[in-house]
Write a protein that holds these residues in place. Structure first.
Motif, PDB file in Angstrom:
ATOM      1  N   TRP A 250       0.815  -1.219   0.000  1.00  0.00           N
ATOM      2  CA  TRP A 250       0.000   0.000   0.000  1.00  0.00           C
ATOM      3  C   TRP A 250       0.847   1.267   0.000  1.00  0.00           C
ATOM      4  O   TRP A 250       0.346   2.360  -0.247  1.00  0.00           O
ATOM      5  N   ASP A 251       2.147   1.136   0.246  1.00  0.00           N
ATOM      6  CA  ASP A 251       3.020   2.303   0.226  1.00  0.00           C
ATOM      7  C   ASP A 251       3.580   2.595  -1.167  1.00  0.00           C
ATOM      8  O   ASP A 251       3.888   3.746  -1.488  1.00  0.00           O
ATOM      9  N   ASN A 252       3.714   1.547  -2.010  1.00  0.00           N
ATOM     10  CA  ASN A 252       4.316   1.787  -3.329  1.00  0.00           C
ATOM     11  C   ASN A 252       3.379   1.488  -4.499  1.00  0.00           C
ATOM     12  O   ASN A 252       3.800   1.491  -5.647  1.00  0.00           O
ATOM     13  N   ILE A 253       2.114   1.252  -4.205  1.00  0.00           N
ATOM     14  CA  ILE A 253       1.177   0.898  -5.277  1.00  0.00           C
ATOM     15  C   ILE A 253       0.941   2.073  -6.234  1.00  0.00           C
ATOM     16  O   ILE A 253       0.824   3.225  -5.812  1.00  0.00           O
ATOM     17  N   ASP A 254       0.903   1.771  -7.514  1.00  0.00           N
ATOM     18  CA  ASP A 254       0.536   2.731  -8.557  1.00  0.00           C
ATOM     19  C   ASP A 254      -0.534   2.067  -9.408  1.00  0.00           C
ATOM     20  O   ASP A 254      -0.242   1.241 -10.267  1.00  0.00           O
TER      21      ASP A 254
END
Length: 396
Positions: A250-254
């Motif tokens: 959830w911190d690096n999702i695009d």
């Protein structure tokens, strides 16, 4: 919309079967017990899984209800239920499956976000209604149209319900125009389920059924249909139901790096047994379902009791006493296949099931390899544990 409305609370929910396992009360999400799910080829309507994102819409005047068809076309129209019923009626037997089916097993690897489904977030029904390709002919779109003169390439379906994910707005999704206008794709505007008028949980008075595709694209309680240039920009197309690799969190999702999920992969699950079983016999019946997206048939279902070292091929069928053959003219290409095998049970073992579709796609062995933060498309080998009881062992 005239004749139908999406309530803002849950005070007008319909009754449901008491045997359903409730995974969320508001909105209501529930699935049947495993053994009940495979008790028949056609899933009884009251045992069909319930997947909702808000309160169930209420029809107060069916005579005033109509569907708007517009967007990038030259002649928008609105259709009443009488108008839709005048079109040729088709019955299509198709399995709908939530993309989150078997999410609980994926959450055991690492925490995921979503409704905690076991293995029964799917069902097989005979849907009755008009083909979407026939409906779109009424606005001048011929069969297998790729793009309209005004640049439309996708068909967007909008519901009348209210979803918190859409900030109180309606649920919506889209499919490619070429799929919508292809009569062989069997996309329906359905008003019947298993020979009866749709009930409220399943989309009364009118819903879309998109066979072979994750259930999230089969929009219920249809309000309007729009021909649009690009894919639907709604939450459930752009910020949900996309398949990411295990490295994404959830911190690096695009979200923009992945396309919306459409076809579901080959899948099977054992439903005659629970996750952990104590038996008093040397053999057990292993039964369940197998299904593949895109209209692909099930070529094989394999069962192992020794960790995958050796395999037993299960019998496959759709109708009772009729052997199933993948891609046979008599098979329902959009529907699941039921399987059955009798296997020996060592003292303690794990029974494994995996399916292969007609394109030779096979389920992955480990859930770790396909883990994703939304817990969708868990199609790993299905496993249940079986232990021989002391009474049985004393007779060996």
């Amino acid at each position: 919309m005239p004749g139908i409305n999406g309530p803002l609370d849950y005070s007008q929910e319909p009754p449901r079967h008491p045997c359903l396992k409730i995974n969320a009360k508001e909105p209501f999400n529930a699935e049947p017990p495993r053994d009940a799910l495979i008790s028949s080829y056609i899933t009884p309507t009251d045992l069909f899984y319930k997947r909702n994102h808000g309160p169930i819409p209420v029809v107060d005047d069916i005579k005033r209800y109509h569907v708007l068809i517009g967007g990038l076309i030259e002649n928008p129209i609105q259709l009443s239920m009488d108008d839709i019923r005048k079109l040729p009626k088709y019955d299509v037997t198709a399995t709908l499956q939530c993309a989150g089916n078997r999410r609980t097993a994926m959450s055991e690897v690492r925490k995921v976000k979503g409704v905690g489904w076991d293995v029964c977030a799917l069902g097989n029904a005979t849907w009755g209604g008009a083909k979407l390709s026939d409906v779109l002919k009424l606005v001048g779109l011929t069969q297998c149209t790729i793009v309209t003169p005004l640049g439309g390439r996708h068909v967007e379906f909008t519901s009348v319900d209210n979803c918190k994910e859409e900030k109180g707005g309606p649920y919506k999704a889209s499919i490619p125009l070429i799929q919508a206008t292809n009569p062989e794709a069997d996309v329906l505007l359905a008003y019947e389920m298993n020979g009866k008028i749709l009930n409220r949980d399943h989309g009364y008075p009118l819903r879309v059924v998109v066979p072979g595709v994750i259930g999230a694209r089969s929009v219920k309680w249809l309000d309007k249909i729009d021909i649009i240039k690009d894919e639907c920009q709604g939450f459930f197309m752009q910020k949900d139901y996309k398949m990411f690799p295990p490295t994404v969190n959830w911190d690096n999702i695009d979200w923009s790096t992945r396309k919306p999920q459409m076809d579901f992969p080959v899948q099977c699950a054992i439903c005659s047994l629970d996750d952990d079983n104590l038996v008093q016999v040397g053999k057990v019946v292993v039964g369940g379902y197998a299904v593949a997206g895109g209209g692909r048939g099930i070529e094989r279902v394999d069962i192992s009791v020794d960790g995958g070292k050796t395999w037993i091929e299960a019998d496959r069928y759709q109708k009772d006493n009729v052997p199933y053959a993948a891609d046979d003219i008599n098979s329902d290409k959009w529907a699941w296949v039921l399987f059955r095998a009798v296997v020996p049970v060592p003292r303690n073992t794990e029974i494994i099931a995996k399916a292969v579709d007609s394109a030779a796609n096979v389920q992955p062995e480990n859930v770790d390899d396909i883990w994703n933060l939304r817990g969708i498309l868990n199609t790993s080998w299905h496993r249940v544990r079986v232990r021989r009881s002391p009474v049985a062992n004393s007779n060996l």
